[in-house]
Motif scaffolding. Structure first.
Motif, mmCIF file in Angstrom:
data_model
loop_
_atom_site.group_PDB
_atom_site.id
_atom_site.type_symbol
_atom_site.label_atom_id
_atom_site.label_comp_id
_atom_site.label_asym_id
_atom_site.label_seq_id
_atom_site.Cartn_x
_atom_site.Cartn_y
_atom_site.Cartn_z
ATOM 1 N N SER A 184 5.689 -9.733 1.531
ATOM 2 C CA SER A 184 6.458 -10.697 0.753
ATOM 3 C C SER A 184 6.533 -12.040 1.476
ATOM 4 C CB SER A 184 7.860 -10.157 0.489
ATOM 5 O OG SER A 184 8.635 -11.116 -0.179
ATOM 6 N N SER A 185 6.842 -11.989 2.751
ATOM 7 C CA SER A 185 6.972 -13.206 3.537
ATOM 8 C C SER A 185 5.638 -13.950 3.657
ATOM 9 C CB SER A 185 7.514 -12.851 4.924
ATOM 10 O OG SER A 185 7.616 -13.988 5.716
ATOM 11 N N ALA A 186 4.571 -13.217 3.940
ATOM 12 C CA ALA A 186 3.252 -13.844 4.094
ATOM 13 C C ALA A 186 2.776 -14.444 2.770
ATOM 14 C CB ALA A 186 2.244 -12.815 4.604
ATOM 15 N N THR A 187 3.012 -13.734 1.684
ATOM 16 C CA THR A 187 2.592 -14.237 0.371
ATOM 17 C C THR A 187 3.394 -15.472 -0.010
ATOM 18 O OG1 THR A 187 2.017 -11.983 -0.268
ATOM 19 C CG2 THR A 187 2.195 -13.588 -2.036
ATOM 20 N N SER A 188 4.686 -15.462 0.263
ATOM 21 C CA SER A 188 5.525 -16.633 -0.031
ATOM 22 C C SER A 188 5.035 -17.852 0.735
ATOM 23 C CB SER A 188 6.983 -16.345 0.323
ATOM 24 O OG SER A 188 7.512 -15.369 -0.510
ATOM 25 N N ARG A 189 4.729 -17.669 2.011
ATOM 26 C CA ARG A 189 4.222 -18.788 2.818
ATOM 27 C C ARG A 189 2.886 -19.295 2.278
ATOM 28 N NH1 ARG A 189 5.928 -15.451 7.027
ATOM 29 N NH2 ARG A 189 3.783 -14.815 7.400
ATOM 30 N N GLU A 190 1.995 -18.372 1.927
ATOM 31 C CA GLU A 190 0.667 -18.777 1.461
ATOM 32 C C GLU A 190 0.729 -19.522 0.127
ATOM 33 O OE1 GLU A 190 -3.829 -17.088 0.667
ATOM 34 O OE2 GLU A 190 -2.306 -15.705 1.412
ATOM 35 N N VAL A 191 1.497 -19.009 -0.829
ATOM 36 C CA VAL A 191 1.565 -19.675 -2.131
ATOM 37 C C VAL A 191 2.261 -21.031 -2.016
ATOM 38 C CG1 VAL A 191 3.705 -18.598 -2.998
ATOM 39 C CG2 VAL A 191 1.935 -19.301 -4.608
ATOM 40 N N ALA A 192 3.258 -21.143 -1.154
ATOM 41 C CA ALA A 192 3.921 -22.435 -0.950
ATOM 42 C C ALA A 192 2.952 -23.443 -0.333
ATOM 43 C CB ALA A 192 5.151 -22.268 -0.062
ATOM 44 N N SER A 237 0.840 -1.187 0.000
ATOM 45 C CA SER A 237 0.000 0.000 0.000
ATOM 46 C C SER A 237 0.876 1.238 0.000
ATOM 47 C CB SER A 237 -0.893 0.029 1.247
ATOM 48 O OG SER A 237 -1.709 -1.105 1.256
ATOM 49 N N GLN A 238 0.379 2.264 -0.614
ATOM 50 C CA GLN A 238 1.086 3.537 -0.609
ATOM 51 C C GLN A 238 0.591 4.364 0.574
ATOM 52 O OE1 GLN A 238 3.589 4.285 -2.755
ATOM 53 N NE2 GLN A 238 3.296 2.198 -3.465
ATOM 54 N N LEU A 251 7.107 1.463 5.361
ATOM 55 C CA LEU A 251 6.952 0.948 4.004
ATOM 56 C C LEU A 251 7.823 -0.276 3.785
ATOM 57 C CD1 LEU A 251 6.826 4.249 1.942
ATOM 58 C CD2 LEU A 251 4.924 2.819 2.692
ATOM 59 N N GLU A 252 9.067 -0.222 4.232
ATOM 60 C CA GLU A 252 9.980 -1.354 4.091
ATOM 61 C C GLU A 252 9.519 -2.529 4.940
ATOM 62 O OE1 GLU A 252 14.467 -2.038 5.387
ATOM 63 O OE2 GLU A 252 14.260 -0.450 3.881
ATOM 64 N N ASP A 253 9.087 -2.252 6.169
ATOM 65 C CA ASP A 253 8.600 -3.317 7.053
ATOM 66 C C ASP A 253 7.357 -3.978 6.471
ATOM 67 O OD1 ASP A 253 10.644 -2.651 8.764
ATOM 68 O OD2 ASP A 253 9.374 -1.493 10.134
ATOM 69 N N THR A 254 6.441 -3.166 5.942
ATOM 70 C CA THR A 254 5.218 -3.699 5.351
ATOM 71 C C THR A 254 5.542 -4.552 4.136
ATOM 72 O OG1 THR A 254 3.943 -1.800 6.119
ATOM 73 C CG2 THR A 254 2.992 -3.078 4.325
#
Length: 183
Positions: free
Chosen positions: A95-103, A71-72, A87-90
């Motif tokens: 990225s981490s949550a999406t990687s876990r979910e797609v895996a 999000s901006q 912004l960097e933390d988000t």
């Protein structure tokens, strides 16, 4: 089998070699892989299940892609001076949550099937990321509607974008069970 087994030369329709020369080459097409776009909703799960069945029939691997966008935050210029960078933390968390979910989605879909499957979380617009991932694919598979599904819309915005722009065939898999539940 070497190249000589696949190339044939000869003449056709003439006894004059300079007049008609034919070269026939048999081309063996690489069956590639199936790229599937998922977003965590039921429709993309149906698309993934369809792709697993198709990959088993064809004997090809599957590459599962899920995207994320940060999000901006407007007007947050001075926050970084406090030692925080939201912004960097988000972005890192997304990225981490999406990687876990797609895996996890890929792992669940592959259970009980003899299909090689890889997964990837990509930052960016879903349609653009899928087109990039499917550049060398045999097929791109998406669900008929995702998070932004409006009642009465048959094809979501991602499907509307990838169908005319993909370099490979696109399969749009309807989620007939959940479509019936929508108003």
């Amino acid at each position: 089998m070497d190249d000589r087994d696949n190339n044939y030369s000869g003449t056709a329709g003439s006894n004059d070699l300079d007049e008609a020369q034919i070269r026939v080459t048999t081309v063996h097409r690489n069956l590639g892989r199936i790229v599937v776009g998922v977003d965590g909703v039921a429709g993309s799960g149906t698309a993934l299940d369809w792709a697993v069945s198709e990959a088993q029939l064809r004997g090809v691997p599957i590459h599962v892609v899920m995207t994320w966008q940060e999000s901006q935050i407007y007007g947050a210029d001075g926050i970084g001076t406090l030692g925080m960078n939201p912004l960097e933390d988000t972005a890192r968390e997304l990225s981490s949550a999406t990687s876990r979910e797609v895996a996890q989605l890929a792992e669940n879909a592959s259970r009980g099937h003899d299909v090689m499957m890889t997964s990837e979380a990509v930052e960016g617009h879903p349609a653009e990321a899928l087109l990039l991932a499917a550049e060398d694919a045999a097929m791109l598979v998406v669900g008929s509607r995702g998070h932004g599904g409006l009642a009465g819309v048959l094809l979501g915005s991602v499907g509307q974008h990838v169908v005319p722009h993909a370099r490979c065939p696109v399969v749009v898999v309807p989620d007939l069970i959940h479509e019936a539940d929508r108003p």
